[in-house]
Design a protein around this motif. Structure first.
Motif, PDB file in Angstrom:
ATOM      1  N   MET A  44       0.978  -1.358  -0.151  1.00  0.00           N
ATOM      2  CA  MET A  44      -0.089  -0.220  -0.301  1.00  0.00           C
ATOM      3  C   MET A  44       0.534   1.278   0.238  1.00  0.00           C
ATOM      4  N   TRP A  45       2.306   1.265   0.885  1.00  0.00           N
ATOM      5  CA  TRP A  45       3.368   2.061   0.614  1.00  0.00           C
ATOM      6  C   TRP A  45       3.690   2.154  -0.723  1.00  0.00           C
ATOM      7  N   GLN A  46       4.026   1.825  -1.448  1.00  0.00           N
ATOM      8  CA  GLN A  46       4.854   1.667  -2.335  1.00  0.00           C
ATOM      9  C   GLN A  46       3.453   2.458  -3.628  1.00  0.00           C
ATOM     10  N   THR A  47       2.741   1.720  -3.514  1.00  0.00           N
ATOM     11  CA  THR A  47       0.811   2.330  -3.921  1.00  0.00           C
ATOM     12  C   THR A  47       0.780   3.705  -4.217  1.00  0.00           C
ATOM     13  N   ALA A  96      -0.418   6.055  11.085  1.00  0.00           N
ATOM     14  CA  ALA A  96      -2.038   6.401  11.987  1.00  0.00           C
ATOM     15  C   ALA A  96      -2.981   5.724  10.828  1.00  0.00           C
ATOM     16  N   ILE A  97      -2.403   6.212   9.938  1.00  0.00           N
ATOM     17  CA  ILE A  97      -4.415   5.416   8.966  1.00  0.00           C
ATOM     18  C   ILE A  97      -4.176   4.121   9.544  1.00  0.00           C
ATOM     19  N   GLN A  98      -3.303   3.569   9.328  1.00  0.00           N
ATOM     20  CA  GLN A  98      -4.658   1.510   9.362  1.00  0.00           C
ATOM     21  C   GLN A  98      -4.973   2.494  10.773  1.00  0.00           C
ATOM     22  N   PHE A 161     -17.352   6.723   5.003  1.00  0.00           N
ATOM     23  CA  PHE A 161     -17.816   5.499   4.672  1.00  0.00           C
ATOM     24  C   PHE A 161     -16.588   4.839   3.310  1.00  0.00           C
ATOM     25  N   MET A 162     -16.986   5.658   2.462  1.00  0.00           N
ATOM     26  CA  MET A 162     -15.873   6.301   0.981  1.00  0.00           C
ATOM     27  C   MET A 162     -14.765   6.587   1.647  1.00  0.00           C
ATOM     28  N   THR A 163     -14.284   6.846   1.627  1.00  0.00           N
ATOM     29  CA  THR A 163     -12.546   6.712   2.476  1.00  0.00           C
ATOM     30  C   THR A 163     -12.525   5.529   3.009  1.00  0.00           C
ATOM     31  N   PHE A 164     -13.132   4.884   4.170  1.00  0.00           N
ATOM     32  CA  PHE A 164     -12.300   3.530   4.450  1.00  0.00           C
ATOM     33  C   PHE A 164     -12.756   2.707   2.994  1.00  0.00           C
ATOM     34  N   SER A 170      -6.627  -1.375   2.100  1.00  0.00           N
ATOM     35  CA  SER A 170      -6.226  -1.899   0.226  1.00  0.00           C
ATOM     36  C   SER A 170      -7.147  -2.183  -0.338  1.00  0.00           C
ATOM     37  N   ALA A 171      -7.518  -1.394  -0.477  1.00  0.00           N
ATOM     38  CA  ALA A 171      -9.005  -1.856  -1.550  1.00  0.00           C
ATOM     39  C   ALA A 171      -9.153  -0.479  -2.218  1.00  0.00           C
TER      40      ALA A 171
END
Length: 629
Positions: A44-47, A96-98, A161-164, A170-171
């Motif tokens: 996810m970080w690389q993407t 923090a986001i995770q 929920f959109m942000t989640f 990882s979606a």
């Protein structure tokens, strides 16, 4: 300066901009290739980091090439900075986001909106309105789902929920499609760019000319051979058309082929290149990852349908050439000399296959091959720093549209997962299949072709696989056959009107009528539209049968069927045939392709009657010399 970064502006400022953009593009390639080589970054970080570089480049690049001119250049820079900040938020605040995935902060929500809008805009610039509209409808469905009829109703999203769903996990923007794009697709596009700068394309064309020298329709067969070889590595049928077609189409026209036929041959061959193992435009590796099966299984299943595809294209060229009495020049380089001179340029492709065969991961194998290309060039045709720089710029420039499309596909897939639309569509298709499984397959084919229109084949395949494949697997079809079914139609959308990008590109080079070119391309690729319907029902053509006799019979009848259909499509087999004769040949070939013994025997009997008609010059089927046009 990189020669592809053209601009209508003049003066030092314009040159500085172009040079700066080229350096930025090369830097992106260095980062992505390095990140994939070392493999130390969390996916996810690389993407996120790759998108933080690619999307600003997309805004700046398209604004200088006329696709973002409705915005002032300064606003394009603002958009570039904003979208970079949106993805860098994930890079710098990853942990923090995770931790707060389900309850994103207000800044996460703002970043998500900026990222989504930016992806929609750059996708629109590269591919037009179709895919962004689908993504926008998907988002609208997500927010308004609680107002819909019961069959399609869901709880409905809010901004949190959109942000989640699209941003903090990882979606969505960091799902399978974008992740595959920044690894497999970017690396293989880079390999294609280095091979092109190394001169491999020119050598493949020379080798094809030598091996088709003196044969009927040699110039058109060059297009078939070269597109099959280079198309498997290229991630885009359009890029394949432009790369090979600018050489082959003028040759075909000069030899006597009609402009629309020359364009159609190039479009069909270039599209088929992505169906040809071992790379399949990186599709083979993506399919292996989605199915969680060994890469070798994909190649085994894909090889024979791809051979059948090119058999019918090659024979169509041969029969058309016989009908028009077009021969290639008998003079030229001897085959042995051409193989000795050009063969070394194919060593990187053989190295790639060898590395994959010994279980080196595909991304790493491709990276090793890129490095080998540079080393080998010092022996054959040295790539200096300028050529390496140009290849790095090419990599970013060619990969950026595909990455943008994959990010947009990620939004759609994330929306389908978050709303349960994929399950609802699956239920609908299963209910539809209760009436007829054939109708369900036809509907699936139509959905895949529509989703694939205007998209790079790999992006179209990933999106269509998420929508259609699970349903067909639930209906009882073999998973590998289902994914090849989806992959074929995702590619064939490039020669299917109204948005047949490969045909448009080829007709532009040939200066032919696009509609007439499209119709001829469909007829040349007709077998490819039939094959998935056959192998999904009976995977023996995917070499999945354990019965050797059945396998041999199926292969023999399939080859014979494609040859007979090619004769019917071109109007020549042994001799010139009438319209009735063409229909008889197509019926005979179609019957031979059906993996049912009594239908295949019927095909043999029909062909036997046709052959007798040619021996006796039966005029309703055979054209006499004075009737020929």
């Amino acid at each position: 300066m990189h020669e592809d970064f053209e601009d209508t502006g003049t003066g030092k400022g314009s040159a500085l901009w172009r040079n700066g953009l080229a350096v930025f593009a090369a830097g992106i390639s260095v980062f992505v290739l390095s990140a994939n080589y070392y493999g130390l970054l969390q996916p996810m970080w690389q993407t996120a980091m790759t998108m933080a570089l690619i999307l600003p480049f997309a805004f700046l690049h398209t604004s200088r090439r006329g696709r973002g001119v409705w915005l002032h250049p300064a606003l394009n820079i603002v958009f570039a900075i904003a979208v970079s900040a949106a993805f860098l938020n994930v890079v710098f605040n990853y942990m923090a986001i995770q931790m707060r995935q389900v309850i994103p902060s207000i800044w996460d929500q703002i970043a998500c909106v900026v990222a989504v809008l930016s992806v929609l805009e750059v996708t629109r610039r590269y591919f037009g309105w179709a895919l962004p509209i689908i993504a926008t409808v998907m988002i609208g469905y997500a927010f308004l789902g609680n107002m819909l009829p019961p069959a399609w109703r869901h709880a409905g999203w809010d901004m949190s929920f959109m942000t989640f769903s699209l941003y903090t996990q990882s979606a969505g923007l960091f799902g399978v499609a974008p992740k595959v794009a920044v690894t497999l697709i970017f690396v293989f596009v880079s390999l294609g760019a280095f091979l092109a700068r190394m001169g491999t394309m020119d050598r493949v064309l020379d080798l094809s000319r030598a091996f088709t020298r003196g044969s009927y329709g040699g110039s058109a067969k060059v297009a078939v051979f070269s597109s099959a070889i280079m198309g498997t590595i290229s991630g885009s049928s359009v890029a394949n058309v432009v790369g090979t077609g600018r050489f082959t189409i003028p040759l075909m026209k000069a030899a006597g082929f009609r402009a629309y036929f020359a364009a159609a041959i190039e479009a069909v061959a270039s599209t088929g290149g992505l169906l040809m193992p071992p790379v399949m435009g990186a599709g083979a590796f993506i399919m292996a990852e989605l199915l969680q099966v060994p890469y070798g299984n994909i190649i085994l299943a894909a090889i024979f349908p791809a051979i059948l595809y090119f058999v019918v294209v090659f024979l169509s060229v041969h029969f058309e050439s016989r009908k028009l009495d077009i021969r290639s020049d008998t003079e030229g380089e001897a085959r042995s000399a051409a193989l000795l001179r050009c063969g070394p340029y194919l060593i990187p492709v053989l190295l790639l296959l060898g590395l994959i065969a010994i279980d080196i991961p595909p991304v790493r194998a491709a990276l090793y091959t890129v490095g080998f290309c540079v080393v080998l060039s010092w022996v054959l045709q040295p790539m200096g720093l300028r050529a390496i720089f140009a290849a790095l710029v090419d990599s970013t420039e060619q990969a950026t549209p595909i990455l943008c499309a994959c990010a947009c596909a990620g939004i759609i897939i994330g929306g389908m997962d978050g709303t349960g639309l994929a399950i609802k569509f699956s239920q609908f298709l299963i209910e539809f299949a209760q009436e007829s499984r054939i109708l369900a397959l036809i509907l699936g084919m139509i959905v895949v072709i529509i989703l694939g229109m205007g998209l790079p084949a790999t992006a179209a395949y990933i999106l269509a696989a998420a929508v259609v494949a699970p349903t067909l697997i639930k209906l009882g079809y073999m998973p590998i056959a289902v994914h090849l079914f989806v992959f074929y139609y995702a590619n064939l959308s490039h020669i299917t009107p109204p948005v047949d990008l490969a045909t448009y590109a080829a007709s532009g080079i040939a200066q032919s009528n696009p509609i007439r070119t499209s119709m001829r391309a469909i007829s040349l690729g007709a077998v490819a539209f039939i094959l998935p319907m056959i192998f999904i029902h009976d995977p023996v053509l995917l070499l999945q049968s354990a019965d050797p006799l059945r396998l041999v019979i199926s292969v023999a009848t399939a080859v014979a069927g494609t040859a007979v259909i090619a004769g019917g499509l071109t109007g020549w087999l042994f001799t010139h045939v009438t319209g009735l004769g063409r229909l008889i040949l197509i019926a005979s070939g179609g019957a031979l392709l059906v993996p049912v013994w009594y239908i295949s025997i019927l095909g043999v009997l029909i062909f036997g009657l046709f052959w007798i008609s040619t021996r006796t010059n039966f005029q309703p089927i055979v054209k006499l010399p004075q009737e020929r046009t």
